[in-house]
Design a protein around this motif. Sequence first.
Motif, mmCIF file in Angstrom:
data_model
loop_
_atom_site.group_PDB
_atom_site.id
_atom_site.type_symbol
_atom_site.label_atom_id
_atom_site.label_comp_id
_atom_site.label_asym_id
_atom_site.label_seq_id
_atom_site.Cartn_x
_atom_site.Cartn_y
_atom_site.Cartn_z
ATOM 1 N N PRO A 39 0.805 -1.236 0.000
ATOM 2 C CA PRO A 39 0.000 0.000 0.000
ATOM 3 C C PRO A 39 0.830 1.274 0.000
ATOM 4 C CG PRO A 39 -0.172 -1.186 2.102
ATOM 5 C CD PRO A 39 0.487 -2.107 1.150
ATOM 6 N N LEU A 40 2.104 1.195 0.372
ATOM 7 C CA LEU A 40 2.934 2.404 0.341
ATOM 8 C C LEU A 40 3.097 2.960 -1.067
ATOM 9 C CD1 LEU A 40 5.844 1.861 2.910
ATOM 10 C CD2 LEU A 40 3.798 3.265 3.130
ATOM 11 N N PHE A 41 3.009 2.118 -2.086
ATOM 12 C CA PHE A 41 3.106 2.632 -3.454
ATOM 13 C C PHE A 41 1.954 3.593 -3.742
ATOM 14 C CE2 PHE A 41 5.774 -1.207 -4.118
ATOM 15 C CZ PHE A 41 6.895 -0.558 -4.628
ATOM 16 N N GLY A 42 0.780 3.272 -3.250
ATOM 17 C CA GLY A 42 -0.356 4.168 -3.424
ATOM 18 C C GLY A 42 -0.162 5.479 -2.690
ATOM 19 N N GLU A 43 0.519 5.434 -1.552
ATOM 20 C CA GLU A 43 0.753 6.648 -0.777
ATOM 21 C C GLU A 43 1.722 7.607 -1.468
ATOM 22 O OE1 GLU A 43 1.723 5.910 3.297
ATOM 23 O OE2 GLU A 43 0.150 4.395 3.537
ATOM 24 N N LEU A 44 2.488 7.111 -2.446
ATOM 25 C CA LEU A 44 3.412 7.996 -3.163
ATOM 26 C C LEU A 44 2.668 9.032 -3.995
ATOM 27 C CD1 LEU A 44 6.271 5.575 -4.295
ATOM 28 C CD2 LEU A 44 6.069 6.944 -2.218
ATOM 29 N N LYS A 45 1.405 8.798 -4.273
ATOM 30 C CA LYS A 45 0.618 9.799 -4.996
ATOM 31 C C LYS A 45 0.379 11.035 -4.124
ATOM 32 C CE LYS A 45 -1.669 6.923 -8.445
ATOM 33 N NZ LYS A 45 -1.124 7.713 -9.566
ATOM 34 N N ARG A 49 3.782 12.963 -5.789
ATOM 35 C CA ARG A 49 2.872 13.759 -6.626
ATOM 36 C C ARG A 49 1.728 12.874 -7.087
ATOM 37 N NH1 ARG A 49 5.606 15.353 -12.272
ATOM 38 N NH2 ARG A 49 3.557 16.325 -12.380
ATOM 39 N N PRO A 50 0.564 13.457 -7.417
ATOM 40 C CA PRO A 50 -0.610 12.658 -7.789
ATOM 41 C C PRO A 50 -0.391 11.754 -8.999
ATOM 42 C CG PRO A 50 -1.280 14.895 -7.250
ATOM 43 C CD PRO A 50 0.224 14.895 -7.282
ATOM 44 N N SER A 51 0.522 12.141 -9.892
ATOM 45 C CA SER A 51 0.739 11.352 -11.104
ATOM 46 C C SER A 51 1.806 10.266 -10.928
ATOM 47 C CB SER A 51 1.134 12.267 -12.266
ATOM 48 O OG SER A 51 2.332 12.975 -11.969
ATOM 49 N N LEU A 122 13.366 0.998 -16.829
ATOM 50 C CA LEU A 122 13.103 2.362 -16.365
ATOM 51 C C LEU A 122 14.372 3.200 -16.434
ATOM 52 C CD1 LEU A 122 11.036 1.327 -13.236
ATOM 53 C CD2 LEU A 122 10.117 2.280 -15.348
ATOM 54 N N PRO A 123 14.288 4.456 -16.878
ATOM 55 C CA PRO A 123 15.477 5.312 -16.931
ATOM 56 C C PRO A 123 16.014 5.640 -15.541
ATOM 57 C CG PRO A 123 13.502 6.608 -17.344
ATOM 58 C CD PRO A 123 13.069 5.162 -17.312
ATOM 59 N N ALA A 124 17.323 5.855 -15.455
ATOM 60 C CA ALA A 124 17.949 6.163 -14.169
ATOM 61 C C ALA A 124 17.545 7.531 -13.655
ATOM 62 C CB ALA A 124 19.467 6.080 -14.298
ATOM 63 N N THR A 125 17.295 8.462 -14.573
ATOM 64 C CA THR A 125 16.999 9.836 -14.178
ATOM 65 C C THR A 125 16.318 10.566 -15.332
ATOM 66 O OG1 THR A 125 17.952 11.843 -13.198
ATOM 67 C CG2 THR A 125 19.236 10.748 -14.907
ATOM 68 N N HIS A 126 16.079 11.861 -15.129
ATOM 69 C CA HIS A 126 15.469 12.731 -16.137
ATOM 70 C C HIS A 126 14.088 12.238 -16.559
ATOM 71 C CE1 HIS A 126 19.934 13.478 -16.764
ATOM 72 N NE2 HIS A 126 19.450 14.550 -16.159
ATOM 73 N N ASN A 127 13.347 11.735 -15.570
ATOM 74 C CA ASN A 127 11.962 11.332 -15.798
ATOM 75 C C ASN A 127 11.042 12.168 -14.911
ATOM 76 O OD1 ASN A 127 12.847 10.210 -13.402
ATOM 77 N ND2 ASN A 127 11.634 8.342 -13.599
ATOM 78 N N PHE A 128 11.406 13.462 -14.757
ATOM 79 C CA PHE A 128 10.665 14.316 -13.827
ATOM 80 C C PHE A 128 10.063 15.522 -14.534
ATOM 81 C CE2 PHE A 128 15.112 15.609 -13.795
ATOM 82 C CZ PHE A 128 15.026 16.979 -13.954
ATOM 83 N N ASP A 129 9.089 16.127 -13.886
ATOM 84 C CA ASP A 129 8.440 17.346 -14.348
ATOM 85 C C ASP A 129 9.388 18.512 -14.069
ATOM 86 O OD1 ASP A 129 6.954 19.804 -14.249
ATOM 87 O OD2 ASP A 129 5.107 18.656 -14.082
ATOM 88 N N LEU A 133 9.500 19.802 -10.578
ATOM 89 C CA LEU A 133 10.724 19.101 -10.164
ATOM 90 C C LEU A 133 10.391 17.881 -9.310
ATOM 91 C CD1 LEU A 133 12.982 22.193 -9.355
ATOM 92 C CD2 LEU A 133 12.764 20.942 -11.507
ATOM 93 N N MET A 134 9.405 17.138 -9.760
ATOM 94 C CA MET A 134 8.997 15.905 -9.092
ATOM 95 C C MET A 134 8.859 14.809 -10.133
ATOM 96 S SD MET A 134 6.183 17.259 -6.340
ATOM 97 C CE MET A 134 6.614 18.492 -5.107
ATOM 98 N N SER A 135 9.164 13.585 -9.711
ATOM 99 C CA SER A 135 9.207 12.464 -10.628
ATOM 100 C C SER A 135 7.916 11.651 -10.611
ATOM 101 C CB SER A 135 10.385 11.556 -10.252
ATOM 102 O OG SER A 135 10.383 10.384 -11.023
ATOM 103 N N ASP A 136 7.614 11.029 -11.756
ATOM 104 C CA ASP A 136 6.482 10.121 -11.830
ATOM 105 C C ASP A 136 6.886 8.695 -11.452
ATOM 106 O OD1 ASP A 136 4.570 11.983 -12.463
ATOM 107 O OD2 ASP A 136 4.754 11.723 -14.620
ATOM 108 N N TRP A 137 8.174 8.477 -11.192
ATOM 109 C CA TRP A 137 8.650 7.206 -10.636
ATOM 110 C C TRP A 137 9.920 7.538 -9.869
ATOM 111 C CZ3 TRP A 137 6.626 2.694 -9.545
ATOM 112 C CH2 TRP A 137 7.474 1.648 -9.167
ATOM 113 N N SER A 138 9.797 7.676 -8.576
ATOM 114 C CA SER A 138 10.898 8.098 -7.714
ATOM 115 C C SER A 138 11.677 6.882 -7.237
ATOM 116 C CB SER A 138 10.361 8.887 -6.516
ATOM 117 O OG SER A 138 11.371 9.095 -5.561
ATOM 118 N N HIS A 139 12.887 6.696 -7.761
ATOM 119 C CA HIS A 139 13.701 5.546 -7.381
ATOM 120 C C HIS A 139 13.992 5.534 -5.876
ATOM 121 C CE1 HIS A 139 14.357 4.315 -11.509
ATOM 122 N NE2 HIS A 139 14.752 5.524 -11.825
ATOM 123 N N LYS A 140 14.179 6.719 -5.290
ATOM 124 C CA LYS A 140 14.533 6.730 -3.864
ATOM 125 C C LYS A 140 13.345 6.349 -2.984
ATOM 126 C CE LYS A 140 14.122 11.791 -3.327
ATOM 127 N NZ LYS A 140 14.872 13.023 -2.982
#
Length: 263
Positions: A39-45, A49-51, A122-129, A133-140
Amino acid sequence: MRERIVETIETAVEQASRQSDMVSAWKKPLVGFADAGDPLFGELKTAVRPSHGLPGVLLPGARTVIAYFLPFDPSIPRSNHRGTFSSESWAVAYIETNRLITVINERINELLEHEGCRGTRLPATHNFDEEQLMSDWSHKHVAYIAGIGSFGRHHMLITEKGCCGRLGSVLTDAAIAPTPRTERERCLFKFDGSCRKCDQRCPAKALGVDPFRRHACYDRLLENARLHERHGLADVCGKCAAIVPCSFTDPVKRACRKTRSNP
């Protein structure tokens, strides 16, 4: 499958560290696994960010998220300790590690496909708005869910091997038991209010305020990118992580060990 994935990552890192055309080097990686239905994956929205993506949307049928941390050789953070701009070694390590992550993800996927499973690249980086300045898939954040570390005051992930390195992740429909996750703090400031070295180290004065001055931080990254553009795209800084208590280790664990040995 778990052991073979870990071995695949470790072998790729060992081989890269020995390549004559590779300037950077890495220590033994950390690997974690998360249940794609956590369920923590859902909390990342909400937390990110919502997306922010969900495993089952990025890969229909996803069952596991593989996350890994590639710790830099200590010489790299040490090179970045002085001055207000990133060292050349830190910039090059960023670029070379991103390439290494691409290689690792490809090898993991080859292993998965050989076993009749699917994965993602998945790309290592540069997948952010670039505005928020927020990512749609945050590796950290994904690595946190996979039990690799916890967040420091500097918003980086602190692992048992510190925070100086890079993170990658892969989703798969293979079922792999998740790594146990601890809620224990690894940041000295969050643990007992001490340290704050990262605040003092930040040349953009982006830390120590609420909310985090995200755009001030990014402006400094772009300055460093211009400084090191001959090497490629290195929008980095890393001053808050270079030679602080959490650079190479979990400082809370170390502090608690000292307390037990010196009653």
